[in-house]
Design an enzyme around this catalytic site. Structure first.
Site, PDB file in Angstrom:
ATOM      1  N   ASP A 227     -20.441  -7.523   1.615  1.00  0.00           N
ATOM      2  CA  ASP A 227     -19.651  -8.777   2.016  1.00  0.00           C
ATOM      3  C   ASP A 227     -20.217  -9.269   3.336  1.00  0.00           C
ATOM      4  O   ASP A 227     -21.410  -9.413   3.586  1.00  0.00           O
ATOM      5  CB  ASP A 227     -18.067  -8.301   2.248  1.00  0.00           C
ATOM      6  CG  ASP A 227     -17.164  -9.472   2.174  1.00  0.00           C
ATOM      7  OD1 ASP A 227     -16.915 -10.205   1.284  1.00  0.00           O
ATOM      8  OD2 ASP A 227     -16.940  -9.859   3.536  1.00  0.00           O
ATOM      9  N   TYR A 376     -15.024 -17.533   8.549  1.00  0.00           N
ATOM     10  CA  TYR A 376     -15.497 -18.309   7.329  1.00  0.00           C
ATOM     11  C   TYR A 376     -15.868 -19.773   8.217  1.00  0.00           C
ATOM     12  O   TYR A 376     -16.889 -20.338   7.573  1.00  0.00           O
ATOM     13  CB  TYR A 376     -14.453 -18.382   6.262  1.00  0.00           C
ATOM     14  CG  TYR A 376     -14.380 -17.083   5.332  1.00  0.00           C
ATOM     15  CD1 TYR A 376     -15.042 -17.058   4.272  1.00  0.00           C
ATOM     16  CD2 TYR A 376     -13.822 -16.056   5.907  1.00  0.00           C
ATOM     17  CE1 TYR A 376     -14.890 -15.944   3.306  1.00  0.00           C
ATOM     18  CE2 TYR A 376     -13.742 -14.907   5.177  1.00  0.00           C
ATOM     19  CZ  TYR A 376     -14.274 -14.859   3.832  1.00  0.00           C
ATOM     20  OH  TYR A 376     -14.218 -13.684   3.127  1.00  0.00           O
ATOM     21  N   HIS A 433     -16.973  -4.731  -5.340  1.00  0.00           N
ATOM     22  CA  HIS A 433     -17.259  -5.103  -4.206  1.00  0.00           C
ATOM     23  C   HIS A 433     -17.062  -4.231  -3.022  1.00  0.00           C
ATOM     24  O   HIS A 433     -17.775  -4.360  -1.908  1.00  0.00           O
ATOM     25  CB  HIS A 433     -16.287  -6.483  -3.874  1.00  0.00           C
ATOM     26  CG  HIS A 433     -16.351  -7.275  -2.904  1.00  0.00           C
ATOM     27  ND1 HIS A 433     -17.616  -7.984  -2.730  1.00  0.00           N
ATOM     28  CD2 HIS A 433     -15.685  -7.293  -1.579  1.00  0.00           C
ATOM     29  CE1 HIS A 433     -17.631  -8.715  -1.355  1.00  0.00           C
ATOM     30  NE2 HIS A 433     -16.432  -8.146  -0.727  1.00  0.00           N
TER      31      HIS A 433
END
Length: 472
Positions: A227, A376, A433
């Site tokens: 990630d 982000y 993930h």
């Protein structure tokens, strides 16, 4: 006519040359400010001390959480047969909140976390939290501990690595190698202080973590991540290759322009033309993969544009926070979980419910959900494009582990445009993930196999022998 054709040919060649130069040339290495100040106010003298830290959530915060969880739930009944396709199923959420109220005990979990050594140190104006897991010295430790920087992502935290740390700090089967693991919390995540100014993205985090490793006495080290952790690790391998022995990722995608072009071309060319046939399922059918990503990436667009708006709601309600994060754990562990009434979370899920609540509680007690989502926005900003390093290749030895249920993957041939020395490329049998939480044993063995495969040499230093795991 001949002259016109010649002129058109020359103009076409110029256009093609411009496009190739514009989009495929290797850009210059960006220059980052060496000593920025991300804390409040003006720069101050930095406190470089490394301070022991103990997690100790105050009783009033625990009582506040208890009272909020005790409030009547205002949940909308799920649509018949919708399962998790509309997001977290409210019946499942009700069950988990009831467990959180009555059976989950934070202080017991806190004590378990405090069995690890936690520290904080100020870097560029921010208090950076990290776990420092040192191996015990035993006769079976054939080699000196190897420094490893282990980096989490979103919506994770250092608790992602509670299961894998013992596997790395003790000798592996048939190997005397052990790792000294430094596991920091990303700035604005958990117990690491959030930036007070805009602009702290992947490259800036890479610089902060490099300073952390140097402060701990490690000028050369391995780095592993998934990630956002994979993003920071890639930046370290790009910007500071001289400090890395190797980079190992468990999430990756085509980054370079050429890699992306080949990804699109592969959808139209005959099977096996641009990549091994057995790898094509990672990307194709291209339209179906694009549809899935579009359906599952709404959170990304919100967090990359208006994180504070959403953050205000999630920071107010622990139930809302849990609903938001649990849905990510469900879907990113296995995309098929959207078709299950419980999202896979309650029956046979590879991550224990207590571990999921540990992670949620870290976000809640530190009030870091908003600052974590700002990451982000920082990495998608217009300013970020000016220092993009996607097309700058890395020659650091690389290990890529393509877990079958991972959200973003790419074939080796496409990743080779970014990483010019891929030492290992593996297809583990299980995992998604959150590989370190789901399959810590598989990830640990994959990383160890990568280290074993990295070229090494023996060299004399001060009369002793050390192993330098690097082709440099």
């Amino acid at each position: 006519m001949a002259f016109g054709f010649l002129l058109a040919s020359v103009l076409a060649a110029v256009v093609v040359a411009y496009i190739l130069t514009k989009f495929f040339r290797e850009p210059e290495m960006p220059s980052l400010p060496q000593n920025p100040w991300w804390g409040e106010g003006e720069p101050q003298a930095e406190d470089t001390a490394i301070r022991p830290f103990t997690i100790n959530i105050p009783d009033e915060d625990l009582e506040d959480l208890r009272l909020r969880l005790a409030l009547p739930l205002r949940l909308t009944p799920p649509l018949e047969g919708a399962n998790f396709t509309y997001g977290t199923n409210s019946d499942t959420l009700k069950h988990i909140v009831e467990y959180w109220r009555k059976e989950y005990h934070w202080k017991e979990r806190e004590a378990k976390m405090n069995e690890l050594q936690h520290f904080k140190t100020q870097i560029e104006g921010l208090d950076i939290h990290f776990v420092h897991a040192r191996p015990q010295q035993t006769p079976s430790n054939v080699h000196e501990p190897i420094p490893l920087l282990l980096i989490h992502g979103w919506p994770g935290s250092f608790v992602e690595f509670l299961g894998i740390l013992p596997l790395l700090t003790s000798p592996g089967e048939g190997s005397g190698r052990v790792f000294e693991v430094i596991c920091p919390s990303l700035p604005g995540y958990g117990f690491s202080q959030a930036a007070a100014k805009p602009g702290l993205g992947l490259q800036e985090t890479a610089q902060i973590f490099l300073k952390l490793m140097k402060r701990l006495g490690h000028s050369r080290f391995y780095v592993q991540g998934g990630d956002w952790g994979a993003g920071v690790a890639t930046q370290l391998a790009t910007l500071y290759p001289q400090h890395l022995r190797g980079v190992h990722l468990n999430m990756f995608r085509p980054q370079t322009t050429m890699g992306k072009v080949r990804q699109v071309l592969g959808a139209f060319l005959p099977s096996g033309t641009l990549m091994a046939k057995e790898e094509e399922g990672m990307l194709y059918p291209l339209l179906e993969h694009a549809k899935w990503l579009l359906r599952e990436s709404g959170y990304f667009h919100i967090q990359a544009t208006k994180p504070d708006t959403l953050g205000a709601a999630l920071a107010q309600s622990p139930v809302g926070l849990a609903s938001y994060l649990l849905e990510k754990f469900s879907t990113w562990t296995n995309g098929a979980n959207v078709n299950k009434p419980d999202g896979g979370l309650l029956k046979g899920f590879p991550i224990a419910l207590d571990a999921l609540l540990d992670d949620i509680c870290i976000y809640w007690f530190t009030n870091s959900i908003t600052s974590s989502m700002r990451y982000y926005a920082e990495n998608m900003s217009r300013e970020r494009a000016a220092i993009d390093t996607s097309n700058i290749p890395s020659k650091v030895p690389a290990g890529l582990a393509a877990f079958p249920e991972e959200v973003l993957l790419a074939p080796r041939s496409l990743m080779a445009h970014k990483f010019h020395d891929i030492v290992t490329y593996t297809r583990p049998s299980a995992g998604g993930h959150f590989a370190a939480m789901e399959q810590p044993g598989i990830l640990a063995r994959d990383f160890r196999a990568f280290v074993e495969a990295v070229p090494f040499k023996q060299a004399e230093q001060g009369g002793g022998v050390y192993l330098d795991y690097s082709p440099y």
